[in-house]
Design a protein around this motif. Structure first.
Motif, PDB file in Angstrom:
ATOM      1  N   GLU A  11      19.474   2.026  28.337  1.00 51.31           N
ATOM      2  CA  GLU A  11      18.661   2.516  27.221  1.00 51.31           C
ATOM      3  C   GLU A  11      18.915   3.996  26.949  1.00 51.31           C
ATOM      4  N   ASP A  12      20.076   4.486  27.330  1.00 52.84           N
ATOM      5  CA  ASP A  12      20.290   5.937  27.275  1.00 52.84           C
ATOM      6  C   ASP A  12      20.773   6.439  25.919  1.00 52.84           C
ATOM      7  N   LEU A  13      21.023   5.546  24.948  1.00 52.10           N
ATOM      8  CA  LEU A  13      21.369   5.991  23.604  1.00 52.10           C
ATOM      9  C   LEU A  13      20.124   6.131  22.734  1.00 52.10           C
ATOM     10  N   LYS A  14      19.281   5.094  22.713  1.00 50.21           N
ATOM     11  CA  LYS A  14      18.027   5.165  21.968  1.00 50.21           C
ATOM     12  C   LYS A  14      17.110   4.041  22.422  1.00 50.21           C
ATOM     13  N   VAL A  15      15.837   4.212  22.144  1.00 53.68           N
ATOM     14  CA  VAL A  15      14.823   3.196  22.415  1.00 53.68           C
ATOM     15  C   VAL A  15      13.955   3.042  21.175  1.00 53.68           C
ATOM     16  N   GLY A  16      13.239   1.908  21.111  1.00 54.27           N
ATOM     17  CA  GLY A  16      12.291   1.690  20.025  1.00 54.27           C
ATOM     18  C   GLY A  16      11.267   0.656  20.438  1.00 54.27           C
ATOM     19  N   ALA A  17      10.061   0.785  19.918  1.00 50.44           N
ATOM     20  CA  ALA A  17       9.049  -0.241  20.168  1.00 50.44           C
ATOM     21  C   ALA A  17       9.471  -1.521  19.446  1.00 50.44           C
ATOM     22  N   SER A  18       9.171  -2.666  20.043  1.00 47.65           N
ATOM     23  CA  SER A  18       9.658  -3.928  19.493  1.00 47.65           C
ATOM     24  C   SER A  18       8.562  -4.789  18.885  1.00 47.65           C
ATOM     25  N   CYS A  19       7.550  -5.129  19.676  1.00 44.57           N
ATOM     26  CA  CYS A  19       6.527  -6.083  19.243  1.00 44.57           C
ATOM     27  C   CYS A  19       5.146  -5.434  19.290  1.00 44.57           C
ATOM     28  N   LEU A  27       0.803  -1.224   0.000  1.00 43.32           N
ATOM     29  CA  LEU A  27       0.000   0.000   0.000  1.00 43.32           C
ATOM     30  C   LEU A  27       0.834   1.271   0.000  1.00 43.32           C
ATOM     31  N   GLY A  28       2.135   1.152   0.241  1.00 37.87           N
ATOM     32  CA  GLY A  28       2.979   2.338   0.209  1.00 37.87           C
ATOM     33  C   GLY A  28       3.472   2.750   1.588  1.00 37.87           C
ATOM     34  N   ARG A  29       4.178   3.873   1.616  1.00 39.27           N
ATOM     35  CA  ARG A  29       4.807   4.298   2.872  1.00 39.27           C
ATOM     36  C   ARG A  29       3.800   4.954   3.810  1.00 39.27           C
ATOM     37  N   ILE A  30       4.042   4.801   5.111  1.00 40.22           N
ATOM     38  CA  ILE A  30       3.178   5.390   6.128  1.00 40.22           C
ATOM     39  C   ILE A  30       3.966   6.277   7.087  1.00 40.22           C
ATOM     40  N   THR A  31       5.209   6.593   6.741  1.00 35.59           N
ATOM     41  CA  THR A  31       6.014   7.504   7.555  1.00 35.59           C
ATOM     42  C   THR A  31       6.493   8.663   6.690  1.00 35.59           C
ATOM     43  N   ASP A  32       6.848   9.747   7.360  1.00 39.04           N
ATOM     44  CA  ASP A  32       7.263  10.990   6.721  1.00 39.04           C
ATOM     45  C   ASP A  32       8.677  10.832   6.149  1.00 39.04           C
ATOM     46  N   SER A  33       8.850  11.136   4.873  1.00 37.47           N
ATOM     47  CA  SER A  33      10.152  10.951   4.235  1.00 37.47           C
ATOM     48  C   SER A  33      11.214  11.915   4.759  1.00 37.47           C
ATOM     49  N   ARG A  34      10.811  12.925   5.518  1.00 34.22           N
ATOM     50  CA  ARG A  34      11.786  13.869   6.074  1.00 34.22           C
ATOM     51  C   ARG A  34      12.503  13.312   7.299  1.00 34.22           C
ATOM     52  N   TYR A  35      11.996  12.205   7.833  1.00 33.25           N
ATOM     53  CA  TYR A  35      12.564  11.625   9.047  1.00 33.25           C
ATOM     54  C   TYR A  35      12.825  10.138   8.816  1.00 33.25           C
ATOM     55  N   GLU A  36      14.042   9.713   9.049  1.00 27.04           N
ATOM     56  CA  GLU A  36      14.335   8.284   8.934  1.00 27.04           C
ATOM     57  C   GLU A  36      13.575   7.564  10.037  1.00 27.04           C
ATOM     58  N   ASP A  37      12.610   6.750   9.661  1.00 22.76           N
ATOM     59  CA  ASP A  37      11.642   6.247  10.644  1.00 22.76           C
ATOM     60  C   ASP A  37      11.449   4.745  10.489  1.00 22.76           C
ATOM     61  N   ARG A  38      11.667   4.020  11.587  1.00 23.81           N
ATOM     62  CA  ARG A  38      11.477   2.576  11.582  1.00 23.81           C
ATOM     63  C   ARG A  38      10.949   2.140  12.947  1.00 23.81           C
ATOM     64  N   ASP A  39      10.930   0.818  13.186  1.00 21.01           N
ATOM     65  CA  ASP A  39      10.297   0.282  14.406  1.00 21.01           C
ATOM     66  C   ASP A  39       8.858   0.776  14.508  1.00 21.01           C
ATOM     67  N   VAL A  40       8.150   0.702  13.385  1.00 26.80           N
ATOM     68  CA  VAL A  40       6.765   1.155  13.330  1.00 26.80           C
ATOM     69  C   VAL A  40       5.836  -0.017  13.638  1.00 26.80           C
ATOM     70  N   ILE A  41       4.990   0.174  14.629  1.00 29.15           N
ATOM     71  CA  ILE A  41       4.120  -0.892  15.122  1.00 29.15           C
ATOM     72  C   ILE A  41       2.698  -0.377  15.209  1.00 29.15           C
TER      73      ILE A  41
END
Length: 337
Positions: A224-232, A154-168
């Motif tokens: 976790e003081d460098l970065k965090v991300g949602a996992s599951c 269906l295509g992208r669902i995040t803003d191309s101006r921000y490198e964005d992953r760990d999307v849940i």
């Protein structure tokens, strides 16, 4: 409290027979099919080639430990001319109604062997083009399927101006809205409320167009003081949405795992959060690979009261850890509030 790692780990390794998965398998999405009584796994895979294109394969299991590959070909693959033509990475999977909804990270060009400094002659974007193309940055895409074999992208669902992953995506609407969590790498610094990569939450009416995201949580402890991300994908419980997340420390760059409970009606509100990790890299298969010291969960299911957490180990293998789900929820609710 710690998750119990399976004695038979890793449960899935590279398959020498197939070019697209003969180097590594990792970071799987897993869902339990109540009709067939099967664990279904979409797993990230790559072959031993210079471009390091990344694919998704399908495997199934009756007991959650022993998985059989379904096909010799990937079920989802990058196509050079597409916006996700370089890679299809780190799947997360939910089911709503008769449809599976898959989010995956992607790059326009293959990333190459990212653990080395080898040249990438195939990476040649125009110098005056958009930044995500110049940087081969990550966007997150959405695909749907009824059988995990045939997909509609269906295509992208995040803003191309921000490198964005760990999307849940949450597995159901909340107050008439869809919700997603994400970790935009460049939404940070002096212009933003936090200086390190953090988790943001946003709402949508249709899963494709999303409202302005709001900062939700960031690393507060040393691990976790460098970065965090949602996992599951979150799991609904009587006490709140159960969420597994990962954290990376400044000191050793290792990936560790925490958990939290979120309010059922307002998932931006954190009810409880572990201060210490519930899983850490410790075994050789988690320490020696293409990323040193990494446990990276991307799938969780509850079957007969047991929580199964599926994770990539050292960017090379797939593993599983378990626990009594009610025991973990009670630990969170009673000791971590």
């Amino acid at each position: 409290m710690q998750l119990k790692k399976y004695d038979g780990n890793p449960i899935l390794k590279a398959n020498e027979k197939n070019f697209w998965e003969n180097l590594c398998v990792l970071n799987p999405a897993v869902i339990y099919d109540d009709d067939t009584k099967e664990f279904k796994m979409l797993y990230r895979a790559a072959g031993d080639d210079a471009q390091h294109k990344i694919y998704l394969g399908l495997a199934v299991s009756k007991d959650g430990y022993y998985f059989d590959r379904c096909f010799d070909d990937p079920v989802l693959k990058p196509i050079d001319g597409d916006s996700d033509g370089g890679s299809i990475e780190d799947p997360r999977l939910v089911k709503m109604g008769e449809w599976y909804y898959l989010t995956y990270a992607s790059r326009p060009y293959a990333p190459g062997r990212y653990w080395t400094k080898e040249p990438r002659p195939w990476f040649n974007p125009p110098k005056d083009t958009v930044s995500f193309l110049r940087n081969n940055a990550t966007l997150t895409h959405l695909a749907i399927s009824k059988d995990l074999v045939n997909f509609k992208k269906l295509g992208r669902i995040t803003d191309s101006r921000y490198e964005d992953r760990d999307v849940i995506i949450f597995p159901e609407k909340i107050n008439g809205k869809f919700y997603k969590l994400s970790r935009p790498m460049s939404r940070l610094g002096e212009k933003y409320p936090h200086v390190r990569p953090a988790v943001w939450i946003s709402k949508s009416d249709d899963l494709m167009e999303w409202e302005q995201p709001e900062l939700m949580f960031w690393g507060t402890e040393d691990w976790e003081d460098l970065k965090v991300g949602a996992s599951c994908p979150p799991i609904r419980t009587e006490k709140g949405w159960f969420l597994i997340y990962h954290g990376v420390s400044k000191s050793d760059k290792a990936y560790r795992v925490g958990a939290m409970l979120l309010d059922l009606n307002d998932p931006a509100k954190i009810i409880a959060r572990t201060k210490t990790p519930i899983m850490v890299p410790e075994y050789e298969y988690e320490i020696k690979g293409y990323y040193t010291s990494c446990v990276f969960p991307t799938g969780n299911v509850v079957v007969d009261g047991k929580l199964y957490v599926y994770y990539g180990a050292a960017d090379k293998y797939i593993c599983v850890a378990t626990c009594d789900f009610n025991e973990l929820i009670n630990y969170l609710y009673n000791e971590c509030c």
